[in-house]
Design an enzyme around this catalytic site. Structure first.
Site, short mmCIF file in Angstrom:
data_model
loop_
_atom_site.label_atom_id
_atom_site.label_comp_id
_atom_site.label_asym_id
_atom_site.label_seq_id
_atom_site.Cartn_x
_atom_site.Cartn_y
_atom_site.Cartn_z
N ASP A 31 18.01 -14.19 -22.43
CA ASP A 31 18.47 -12.95 -23.05
C ASP A 31 19.72 -13.14 -23.89
OD1 ASP A 31 19.77 -13.62 -20.62
OD2 ASP A 31 20.58 -11.60 -20.44
N LYS A 143 18.56 -6.23 -16.64
CA LYS A 143 19.78 -6.92 -16.22
C LYS A 143 21.00 -6.26 -16.85
CE LYS A 143 22.06 -10.26 -17.93
NZ LYS A 143 22.65 -11.51 -18.47
N GLU A 186 24.34 -7.46 -11.34
CA GLU A 186 25.06 -8.72 -11.55
C GLU A 186 26.57 -8.53 -11.54
OE1 GLU A 186 25.32 -12.46 -14.74
OE2 GLU A 186 23.89 -10.84 -15.07
N GLU A 188 29.60 -10.52 -11.51
CA GLU A 188 29.98 -11.92 -11.65
C GLU A 188 31.49 -12.10 -11.55
OE1 GLU A 188 29.74 -15.78 -14.67
OE2 GLU A 188 28.84 -13.88 -15.28
N LYS A 228 22.28 -10.47 -8.51
CA LYS A 228 22.53 -11.71 -9.25
C LYS A 228 24.02 -12.03 -9.18
CE LYS A 228 21.87 -14.07 -13.67
NZ LYS A 228 21.19 -14.08 -15.00
N SER A 305 18.45 -17.23 -11.16
CA SER A 305 18.25 -16.53 -12.42
C SER A 305 19.14 -17.25 -13.43
CB SER A 305 18.64 -15.04 -12.30
OG SER A 305 18.51 -14.39 -13.56
N TYR A 370 27.46 -12.96 -23.44
CA TYR A 370 26.05 -13.12 -23.77
C TYR A 370 25.74 -12.35 -25.05
CZ TYR A 370 25.38 -15.00 -19.12
OH TYR A 370 25.46 -15.76 -17.99
#
Length: 370
Positions: A31, A143, A186, A188, A228, A305, A370
């Site tokens: 992605d 996501k 997610e 993180e 995630k 993932s 990202y």
């Protein structure tokens, strides 16, 4: 009166989540935004055009063998509308392989005012109509990435950043489930910094617990999500990082999850967080080995993932050359198989590295986006 999901929607969400958490399979994160994939292309001297991005994704998705190791693929919005050389849409190509198409739905990070350059994730305003459209296009999971950093001198992560990112993840998850889409949650905790493994564990435990609490507040169906998270590792610049072996990382990660994540969650699909391909595989395998030995055993499927930790050797071999597609796919399958074994605690360190791979090269990118 509290609005609740219908039984049909609950059943569909649980079925999708369980399919994604199939034993021995994981998720390919493909992605990357146009700018992020552009940085990869610069390294291999490939021009960042729509056609080259299509050709690269075709290399990733085109081999039938990926169905043995991959349960879902996270796509970028652009990829949803692209087709392979035979005119078949990538979504249909994946579904024919019994791979669930997913979609990145966040719109990136913005600075959170009142903090030490901490961030929050944007994209909630129009999320529902986008999810409804993505469902029509065949996507069944999504996501959303929230990012927190550890900076002991700057007081990060602040309570404000923890709370706001948890709320954003919960609101996103609630909207996704309303639209019959399984949310990958997610939270993180970045590996940027010089903090110890123990500090990462302390912060991650607080972040994961806050995220789960927010999900409950928003009446999110726990059986219909996937988590995630980051693994528990020392910061990239920590002086004693070499002292943290896979067993220490595995034990810290398992204990953090056992303290914070409900057994109802079907699967925990780790992000690689800048680890090399080999590191991410070895650590995942150790997490599963430890999870199966402790009492009580870990109740979730513990899998992957991965983006960079699956793709980096393959994209280096591909280098935009059609003649290299076969070799690139062999490397991709090798990494997928290695992580499939790791998700079952069966990977032998070093067994998937080759002279053509960059599997032991660090994938760390400071302040990765990202």
């Amino acid at each position: 009166m509290t609005l609740m999901l219908s039984k049909n929607i609950q059943d569909e969400l649980q079925q999708t989540a369980r399919l994604l958490a199939t034993n021995g399979k994981g998720i390919l994160a493909a992605d990357e935004s146009m700018s992020t994939i552009g940085k990869k292309f610069v390294q291999i001297a490939v021009e960042n055009t729509k056609e080259n991005r299509r050709l690269y994704r075709q290399m990733l998705f085109g081999d039938d063998r990926i169905r043995e190791f991959i349960s879902g693929v996270i796509l970028h919005d652009e990829t949803l509308y692209q087709k392979d050389d035979n005119g078949k849409g990538f979504v249909d190509l994946l579904r024919e392989k019994n791979i669930v198409p997913g979609i990145k739905v966040d719109r990136g990070l913005v600075l959170l005012m009142g903090t030490n350059n901490e961030t929050n994730t944007q994209g909630l305003d129009d999320l529902k109509p986008r999810c409804e459209e993505y469902y029509k296009l065949g996507c069944r999971f999504a996501k959303w990435r929230a990012v927190l950093k550890i900076d002991e001198h700057g007081g990060s992560p602040s309570q404000l950043a923890i709370v706001e990112n948890a709320r954003g993840l919960a609101r996103y998850a609630s909207i996704c489930q309303e639209c019959r889409i399984v949310p990958i949650v997610e939270p993180e905790v970045l590996s940027d910094g010089n903090h110890s493994l123990e500090k990462c564990q302390q912060v991650s435990q607080k972040v994961f617990a806050a995220t789960i609490a927010a999900l409950h507040e928003h009446n999110v169906l726990m059986e219909g999500i996937l988590l995630k998270p980051n693994m528990i590792t020392a910061g990239h610049d920590f002086n004693g990082k070499a002292e943290n072996n896979a067993e220490e990382i595995g034990m810290a990660t398992v204990m953090t999850l056992m303290r914070t994540i409900p057994p109802a969650v079907p699967g925990i699909m780790f992000l690689s967080g800048g680890q090399s391909e080999e590191e991410a595989t070895v650590n995942l395998s150790m997490i599963n080995q430890i999870g199966s030995k402790i009492k009580p055993q870990t109740p979730w499927k513990l899998s992957f993932s991965y983006g960079r930790a699956l793709q980096n050797s393959a994209i280096t071999i591909w280098a935009g050359n059609v003649e290299n597609v076969g070799k690139a796919r062999e490397e991709l399958i090798r990494r997928m198989k290695a992580n499939s074994l790791a998700s079952q605690g069966r990977y032998m360190p070093g067994s998937s590295t080759t002279t053509s791979s960059t599997a032991t090269k660090s994938n760390y990118v400071a302040k990765h986006v990202y």
